[in-house]
Design a protein around this motif. Sequence first.
Motif, PDB file in Angstrom:
ATOM      1  N   HIS A  51       0.897  -1.240   0.083  1.00  0.00           N
ATOM      2  CA  HIS A  51      -0.190  -0.053  -0.026  1.00  0.00           C
ATOM      3  C   HIS A  51       0.896   1.342   0.042  1.00  0.00           C
ATOM      4  O   HIS A  51       0.281   2.451  -0.296  1.00  0.00           O
ATOM      5  CB  HIS A  51      -0.931   0.039   1.135  1.00  0.00           C
ATOM      6  CG  HIS A  51      -0.454   0.342   2.419  1.00  0.00           C
ATOM      7  ND1 HIS A  51       0.292  -0.412   3.281  1.00  0.00           N
ATOM      8  CD2 HIS A  51      -0.307   1.801   3.087  1.00  0.00           C
ATOM      9  CE1 HIS A  51       0.913   0.381   4.387  1.00  0.00           C
ATOM     10  NE2 HIS A  51       0.374   1.602   4.469  1.00  0.00           N
ATOM     11  N   THR A  52       2.240   1.221   0.393  1.00  0.00           N
ATOM     12  CA  THR A  52       2.770   2.258   0.263  1.00  0.00           C
ATOM     13  C   THR A  52       3.447   2.879  -1.016  1.00  0.00           C
ATOM     14  O   THR A  52       4.017   3.642  -1.394  1.00  0.00           O
ATOM     15  CB  THR A  52       4.326   1.890   1.326  1.00  0.00           C
ATOM     16  OG1 THR A  52       5.153   1.166   0.802  1.00  0.00           O
ATOM     17  CG2 THR A  52       3.786   1.607   2.814  1.00  0.00           C
ATOM     18  N   GLN A  53       3.332   1.831  -1.766  1.00  0.00           N
ATOM     19  CA  GLN A  53       3.749   2.139  -3.389  1.00  0.00           C
ATOM     20  C   GLN A  53       2.377   2.535  -4.199  1.00  0.00           C
ATOM     21  O   GLN A  53       1.305   1.775  -4.393  1.00  0.00           O
ATOM     22  CB  GLN A  53       4.485   0.891  -3.998  1.00  0.00           C
ATOM     23  CG  GLN A  53       5.407   0.197  -3.129  1.00  0.00           C
ATOM     24  CD  GLN A  53       6.589   1.375  -2.902  1.00  0.00           C
ATOM     25  OE1 GLN A  53       6.885   2.067  -3.945  1.00  0.00           O
ATOM     26  NE2 GLN A  53       7.202   1.365  -1.875  1.00  0.00           N
ATOM     27  N   ALA A  54       2.521   3.974  -4.714  1.00  0.00           N
ATOM     28  CA  ALA A  54       1.312   4.462  -5.389  1.00  0.00           C
ATOM     29  C   ALA A  54       1.060   3.421  -6.677  1.00  0.00           C
ATOM     30  O   ALA A  54      -0.114   3.401  -7.052  1.00  0.00           O
ATOM     31  CB  ALA A  54       1.803   5.771  -6.152  1.00  0.00           C
ATOM     32  N   ASP A  55       2.016   2.772  -7.321  1.00  0.00           N
ATOM     33  CA  ASP A  55       1.683   1.925  -8.662  1.00  0.00           C
ATOM     34  C   ASP A  55       1.129   0.650  -8.104  1.00  0.00           C
ATOM     35  O   ASP A  55       1.049  -0.208  -9.177  1.00  0.00           O
ATOM     36  CB  ASP A  55       3.034   1.849  -9.446  1.00  0.00           C
ATOM     37  CG  ASP A  55       4.166   1.172  -8.634  1.00  0.00           C
ATOM     38  OD1 ASP A  55       4.021   0.829  -7.405  1.00  0.00           O
ATOM     39  OD2 ASP A  55       5.077   0.995  -9.378  1.00  0.00           O
ATOM     40  N   GLN A  56       0.863   0.216  -6.932  1.00  0.00           N
ATOM     41  CA  GLN A  56       0.291  -0.923  -6.310  1.00  0.00           C
ATOM     42  C   GLN A  56      -1.022  -0.672  -5.926  1.00  0.00           C
ATOM     43  O   GLN A  56      -1.627  -1.502  -5.246  1.00  0.00           O
ATOM     44  CB  GLN A  56       1.253  -1.611  -5.532  1.00  0.00           C
ATOM     45  CG  GLN A  56       2.633  -2.213  -6.073  1.00  0.00           C
ATOM     46  CD  GLN A  56       3.185  -3.202  -5.252  1.00  0.00           C
ATOM     47  OE1 GLN A  56       2.888  -4.098  -4.702  1.00  0.00           O
ATOM     48  NE2 GLN A  56       4.495  -2.797  -5.251  1.00  0.00           N
ATOM     49  N   ILE A  57      -1.572   0.347  -5.769  1.00  0.00           N
ATOM     50  CA  ILE A  57      -3.101   0.773  -5.151  1.00  0.00           C
ATOM     51  C   ILE A  57      -3.816   0.170  -6.162  1.00  0.00           C
ATOM     52  O   ILE A  57      -3.948   0.495  -7.196  1.00  0.00           O
ATOM     53  CB  ILE A  57      -3.244   2.426  -5.132  1.00  0.00           C
ATOM     54  CG1 ILE A  57      -2.123   2.886  -4.173  1.00  0.00           C
ATOM     55  CG2 ILE A  57      -4.559   2.403  -4.348  1.00  0.00           C
ATOM     56  CD1 ILE A  57      -2.138   2.170  -2.627  1.00  0.00           C
ATOM     57  N   VAL A  58      -4.743  -0.430  -5.658  1.00  0.00           N
ATOM     58  CA  VAL A  58      -6.013  -1.180  -6.416  1.00  0.00           C
ATOM     59  C   VAL A  58      -7.331  -0.535  -6.049  1.00  0.00           C
ATOM     60  O   VAL A  58      -7.603  -0.629  -4.820  1.00  0.00           O
ATOM     61  CB  VAL A  58      -6.155  -2.556  -5.890  1.00  0.00           C
ATOM     62  CG1 VAL A  58      -7.359  -3.034  -6.902  1.00  0.00           C
ATOM     63  CG2 VAL A  58      -4.845  -3.365  -6.440  1.00  0.00           C
ATOM     64  N   ARG A  59      -7.691   0.490  -6.742  1.00  0.00           N
ATOM     65  CA  ARG A  59      -8.974   1.444  -6.359  1.00  0.00           C
ATOM     66  C   ARG A  59      -9.767   1.676  -7.906  1.00  0.00           C
ATOM     67  O   ARG A  59      -9.193   1.734  -8.830  1.00  0.00           O
ATOM     68  CB  ARG A  59      -8.344   2.783  -6.033  1.00  0.00           C
ATOM     69  CG  ARG A  59      -9.549   3.967  -5.768  1.00  0.00           C
ATOM     70  CD  ARG A  59      -8.980   4.933  -5.056  1.00  0.00           C
ATOM     71  NE  ARG A  59      -9.995   5.835  -4.732  1.00  0.00           N
ATOM     72  CZ  ARG A  59      -9.854   7.059  -4.362  1.00  0.00           C
ATOM     73  NH1 ARG A  59      -8.592   7.518  -4.176  1.00  0.00           N
ATOM     74  NH2 ARG A  59     -10.895   7.906  -3.965  1.00  0.00           N
ATOM     75  N   GLY A  60     -11.043   1.482  -7.511  1.00  0.00           N
ATOM     76  CA  GLY A  60     -11.797   1.704  -8.728  1.00  0.00           C
ATOM     77  C   GLY A  60     -13.269   1.596  -8.399  1.00  0.00           C
ATOM     78  O   GLY A  60     -13.573   1.754  -6.906  1.00  0.00           O
ATOM     79  N   SER A  61     -14.269   1.041  -9.233  1.00  0.00           N
ATOM     80  CA  SER A  61     -15.479   0.927  -9.096  1.00  0.00           C
ATOM     81  C   SER A  61     -16.254   0.046 -10.074  1.00  0.00           C
ATOM     82  O   SER A  61     -15.588  -0.414 -10.768  1.00  0.00           O
ATOM     83  CB  SER A  61     -16.342   2.153  -9.021  1.00  0.00           C
ATOM     84  OG  SER A  61     -16.033   2.859 -10.419  1.00  0.00           O
ATOM     85  N   ILE A  62     -17.329  -0.506  -9.716  1.00  0.00           N
ATOM     86  CA  ILE A  62     -18.157  -1.632 -10.691  1.00  0.00           C
ATOM     87  C   ILE A  62     -19.527  -1.461 -10.569  1.00  0.00           C
ATOM     88  O   ILE A  62     -19.966  -1.178  -9.421  1.00  0.00           O
ATOM     89  CB  ILE A  62     -17.367  -2.822 -10.208  1.00  0.00           C
ATOM     90  CG1 ILE A  62     -18.111  -4.050 -11.344  1.00  0.00           C
ATOM     91  CG2 ILE A  62     -17.818  -3.305  -9.001  1.00  0.00           C
ATOM     92  CD1 ILE A  62     -17.802  -5.493 -11.071  1.00  0.00           C
ATOM     93  N   VAL A  63     -20.129  -1.508 -11.503  1.00  0.00           N
ATOM     94  CA  VAL A  63     -21.497  -1.728 -11.488  1.00  0.00           C
ATOM     95  C   VAL A  63     -21.802  -3.306 -11.516  1.00  0.00           C
ATOM     96  O   VAL A  63     -21.712  -3.831 -12.240  1.00  0.00           O
ATOM     97  CB  VAL A  63     -22.403  -1.132 -12.611  1.00  0.00           C
ATOM     98  CG1 VAL A  63     -23.817  -1.159 -12.605  1.00  0.00           C
ATOM     99  CG2 VAL A  63     -22.053   0.442 -12.575  1.00  0.00           C
ATOM    100  N   GLU A 161     -17.737   1.403  -5.006  1.00  0.00           N
ATOM    101  CA  GLU A 161     -16.395   1.762  -4.908  1.00  0.00           C
ATOM    102  C   GLU A 161     -15.522   0.877  -4.110  1.00  0.00           C
ATOM    103  O   GLU A 161     -16.159   0.171  -3.271  1.00  0.00           O
ATOM    104  CB  GLU A 161     -16.245   2.902  -4.334  1.00  0.00           C
ATOM    105  CG  GLU A 161     -16.933   4.060  -5.352  1.00  0.00           C
ATOM    106  CD  GLU A 161     -16.589   5.484  -4.699  1.00  0.00           C
ATOM    107  OE1 GLU A 161     -15.445   5.526  -4.106  1.00  0.00           O
ATOM    108  OE2 GLU A 161     -17.730   6.358  -5.096  1.00  0.00           O
ATOM    109  N   PHE A 162     -14.270   0.590  -4.561  1.00  0.00           N
ATOM    110  CA  PHE A 162     -13.261  -0.112  -3.625  1.00  0.00           C
ATOM    111  C   PHE A 162     -11.977   0.231  -3.601  1.00  0.00           C
ATOM    112  O   PHE A 162     -11.725   1.150  -4.618  1.00  0.00           O
ATOM    113  CB  PHE A 162     -13.370  -1.651  -3.853  1.00  0.00           C
ATOM    114  CG  PHE A 162     -13.026  -1.621  -5.470  1.00  0.00           C
ATOM    115  CD1 PHE A 162     -11.617  -1.848  -6.146  1.00  0.00           C
ATOM    116  CD2 PHE A 162     -14.010  -1.910  -6.396  1.00  0.00           C
ATOM    117  CE1 PHE A 162     -11.497  -2.011  -7.183  1.00  0.00           C
ATOM    118  CE2 PHE A 162     -13.836  -1.990  -7.736  1.00  0.00           C
ATOM    119  CZ  PHE A 162     -12.405  -1.689  -8.093  1.00  0.00           C
ATOM    120  N   ARG A 163     -11.190   0.226  -2.446  1.00  0.00           N
ATOM    121  CA  ARG A 163      -9.888   0.532  -2.347  1.00  0.00           C
ATOM    122  C   ARG A 163      -9.149  -0.137  -1.315  1.00  0.00           C
ATOM    123  O   ARG A 163      -9.496  -0.401  -0.500  1.00  0.00           O
ATOM    124  CB  ARG A 163      -9.479   1.991  -1.980  1.00  0.00           C
ATOM    125  CG  ARG A 163      -8.076   2.328  -1.783  1.00  0.00           C
ATOM    126  CD  ARG A 163      -8.127   3.897  -1.501  1.00  0.00           C
ATOM    127  NE  ARG A 163      -6.844   4.203  -1.636  1.00  0.00           N
ATOM    128  CZ  ARG A 163      -6.478   5.621  -1.585  1.00  0.00           C
ATOM    129  NH1 ARG A 163      -7.128   6.613  -1.721  1.00  0.00           N
ATOM    130  NH2 ARG A 163      -5.134   5.661  -1.473  1.00  0.00           N
TER     131      ARG A 163
END
Length: 225
Positions: A51-63, A161-163
Amino acid sequence: MPKLSKRLKSSVAKKPATPLPLSEAVEALKSYDKTKFDQSVEISMRLGVDHTQADQIVRGSIVLPHGIGKEQRVVVFAKGPQAEAAKEAGADEVGEEELAKKIQGGWTDFDVCIAAPDMMKVVGPLGRVLGPRGLMPSPRAGTVTPEVAKTVEEYKAGKVEFRNDKGGNIHAIVGKLSFDEAKLTENVQAFIDRILSMKPNAVKGVYVKSVHLSATMSPSVGITV
């Protein structure tokens, strides 16, 4: 140690000892003793991300295909034609400075906050109120968008949403326990597929470490992926 109710003891006794294929996991979850209310079903996924690496953050949304079984309360920051379109799409409240003042005063009786890009000067100062509650509009989450009406419709239809958190875990509501097994299975599979499709290139080793499904007042059930 808190005393377990008879219902919970019975459910714990039914808890599968090992992860199950998705359809069997849903069946096991629905076999637990029922409560007097319709429980929400939540998926929890433990990811092998830093989680400390910006390029490993998994964030988004889904219908989700069948929604989440709950009407989400949506507020929108917009003006002019976009405000009118948001109202027609079903937004519960639409406004500008007056809405910002209401929220600044402590009102947060809503589930989603959407903002048109030209309203961020008004929304920006609300970070201290909305941020800790996970309600702050964000371009990455799709809640800062010129397509406010479309976004309102998506959330009303069951968009979630998720993160990932600091432990690399993702949690999300994927339906209600009253959903039939086929619909609940489709929702869960859609969510899992979405997370799998978002694997960061920087992640090495195992990406999805574990997946569990649970209801509001039930033990979890492991899912094989």
